[in-house]
Design a protein around this motif. Structure first.
Motif, PDB file in Angstrom:
ATOM      1  N   GLU A 102       0.804  -1.218   0.000  1.00  0.00           N
ATOM      2  CA  GLU A 102       0.000   0.000   0.000  1.00  0.00           C
ATOM      3  C   GLU A 102       0.839   1.271   0.000  1.00  0.00           C
ATOM      4  N   PHE A 103       2.156   1.123   0.082  1.00  0.00           N
ATOM      5  CA  PHE A 103       3.043   2.278   0.106  1.00  0.00           C
ATOM      6  C   PHE A 103       3.914   2.314  -1.148  1.00  0.00           C
ATOM      7  N   THR A 104       4.377   3.501  -1.509  1.00  0.00           N
ATOM      8  CA  THR A 104       5.244   3.655  -2.671  1.00  0.00           C
ATOM      9  C   THR A 104       6.641   3.121  -2.357  1.00  0.00           C
ATOM     10  N   ALA A 105       7.461   3.022  -3.406  1.00  0.00           N
ATOM     11  CA  ALA A 105       8.848   2.593  -3.219  1.00  0.00           C
ATOM     12  C   ALA A 105       9.559   3.508  -2.229  1.00  0.00           C
ATOM     13  N   LEU A 106       9.394   4.812  -2.406  1.00  0.00           N
ATOM     14  CA  LEU A 106      10.029   5.773  -1.502  1.00  0.00           C
ATOM     15  C   LEU A 106       9.547   5.570  -0.074  1.00  0.00           C
ATOM     16  N   GLU A 107       8.248   5.431   0.108  1.00  0.00           N
ATOM     17  CA  GLU A 107       7.696   5.282   1.464  1.00  0.00           C
ATOM     18  C   GLU A 107       8.166   3.995   2.130  1.00  0.00           C
ATOM     19  N   ASN A 108       8.350   2.940   1.358  1.00  0.00           N
ATOM     20  CA  ASN A 108       8.840   1.686   1.920  1.00  0.00           C
ATOM     21  C   ASN A 108      10.237   1.849   2.517  1.00  0.00           C
ATOM     22  N   LEU A 130      19.139   6.619  -2.241  1.00  0.00           N
ATOM     23  CA  LEU A 130      19.349   5.181  -2.414  1.00  0.00           C
ATOM     24  C   LEU A 130      18.670   4.671  -3.679  1.00  0.00           C
ATOM     25  N   LEU A 131      17.448   5.112  -3.918  1.00  0.00           N
ATOM     26  CA  LEU A 131      16.737   4.680  -5.119  1.00  0.00           C
ATOM     27  C   LEU A 131      17.476   5.121  -6.382  1.00  0.00           C
ATOM     28  N   ARG A 139      11.161   5.698 -10.290  1.00  0.00           N
ATOM     29  CA  ARG A 139      10.027   4.873  -9.898  1.00  0.00           C
ATOM     30  C   ARG A 139       9.643   5.090  -8.427  1.00  0.00           C
ATOM     31  N   ALA A 140      10.150   6.149  -7.832  1.00  0.00           N
ATOM     32  CA  ALA A 140       9.979   6.374  -6.398  1.00  0.00           C
ATOM     33  C   ALA A 140       8.523   6.446  -5.965  1.00  0.00           C
ATOM     34  N   CYS A 158      17.411  -1.242  -0.877  1.00  0.00           N
ATOM     35  CA  CYS A 158      17.470   0.107  -0.301  1.00  0.00           C
ATOM     36  C   CYS A 158      16.859   0.138   1.093  1.00  0.00           C
ATOM     37  N   ARG A 159      15.733  -0.545   1.255  1.00  0.00           N
ATOM     38  CA  ARG A 159      15.091  -0.591   2.575  1.00  0.00           C
ATOM     39  C   ARG A 159      16.019  -1.223   3.607  1.00  0.00           C
ATOM     40  N   ALA A 160      16.693  -2.308   3.234  1.00  0.00           N
ATOM     41  CA  ALA A 160      17.584  -2.996   4.170  1.00  0.00           C
ATOM     42  C   ALA A 160      18.765  -2.126   4.573  1.00  0.00           C
ATOM     43  N   LEU A 161      19.200  -1.248   3.663  1.00  0.00           N
ATOM     44  CA  LEU A 161      20.367  -0.415   3.936  1.00  0.00           C
ATOM     45  C   LEU A 161      20.012   0.963   4.481  1.00  0.00           C
TER      46      LEU A 161
END
Length: 227
Positions: A102-108, A130-131, A139-140, A158-161
């Motif tokens: 339900e969240f965008t790539a950036l929000e994740n 990071l993206l 694609r953020a 990106c989320r992990a880092l």
């Protein structure tokens, strides 16, 4: 900085202990990862590599042995302290991206930073950076369902880092991708890890990918041996 980022010593783990169907998965596994070192973990399915990663990542506890992260013993800590250590020192990547749909790539990527205490402006800036570094900056604002498999996994990296962990643990991070995409995505991951100087333990079936890391460990019969 003299202590290794991860040190496992004498790790044992048996499931269904004391029962007729008991399964001894780990039999005194030892492992040390230095600062900035990237180590491959190669093992057949069912050999216990996921169990080892879960113990190293404080998601499971060993029956015996020591788990030290950045010099600090983790075995015996309270759940609260283990959760704090996991949040501050460890990043996870799985075969499936597990992004929040339900969240965008950036929000994740922003959300774990906010949970870590980062202010929103800094979190958004770091997420966007990071993206961009993994080639999906454009694609953020897309949700995971609108991204390709390779793009989704890059966002998961990106989320992990995002919180700059000392240790990255990855369980078959490209196992769900076709060979061509897997090679490209793995190259992206290695660039990120090298640029940040973090340590990593990466489980993979792909021997070509394993050979691109600093060391290769094989798991067999519940113990680890170096290739």
């Amino acid at each position: 900085m003299n202590d290794p980022v991860l040190a496992l010593s004498g790790i044992t783990k048996t499931y269904n202990k004391g029962l007729p169907n008991a399964v001894e998965v780990l039999r005194g596994a030892d492992l040390t990862i230095a600062h900035g070192e990237v180590v491959a973990l190669v093992a057949p399915s069912g050999a216990g590599k996921s169990t080892l990663l879960h113990i190293a990542g404080l998601l499971d506890t060993p029956d015996a042995g020591s788990v030290r992260i950045c010099g600090r013993e983790m075995v015996g800590l309270s759940d609260r302290k283990r959760t704090a250590a996991r949040r501050e020192d460890i990043g996870f990547i799985y075969q499936f991206h597990h992004l929040l749909p339900e969240f965008t790539a950036l929000e994740n990527i922003v959300l774990p930073q906010l949970a870590h205490g980062c202010n929103q402006r800094e979190a958004v800036t770091r997420a966007a950076d990071l993206l961009a570094r993994v080639g999906v900056g454009g694609r953020a604002d897309h949700r995971p369902g609108a991204l390709s498999g390779g793009e989704q996994q890059r966002v998961a990296f990106c989320r992990a880092l995002a919180n700059e962990p000392a240790l990255l643990l990855a369980d078959e991070p490209t196992g769900n991708l076709d060979p061509g995409t897997a090679d490209q995505v793995f190259g992206t991951l290695m660039e990120l890890v090298r640029d940040t100087g973090m340590s990593a333990l990466i489980a993979t079936h792909n021997l070509e990918l394993a050979a691109r890391m600093d060391r290769v460990l094989h798991m067999d019969n519940g113990t680890l041996t170096e290739a």
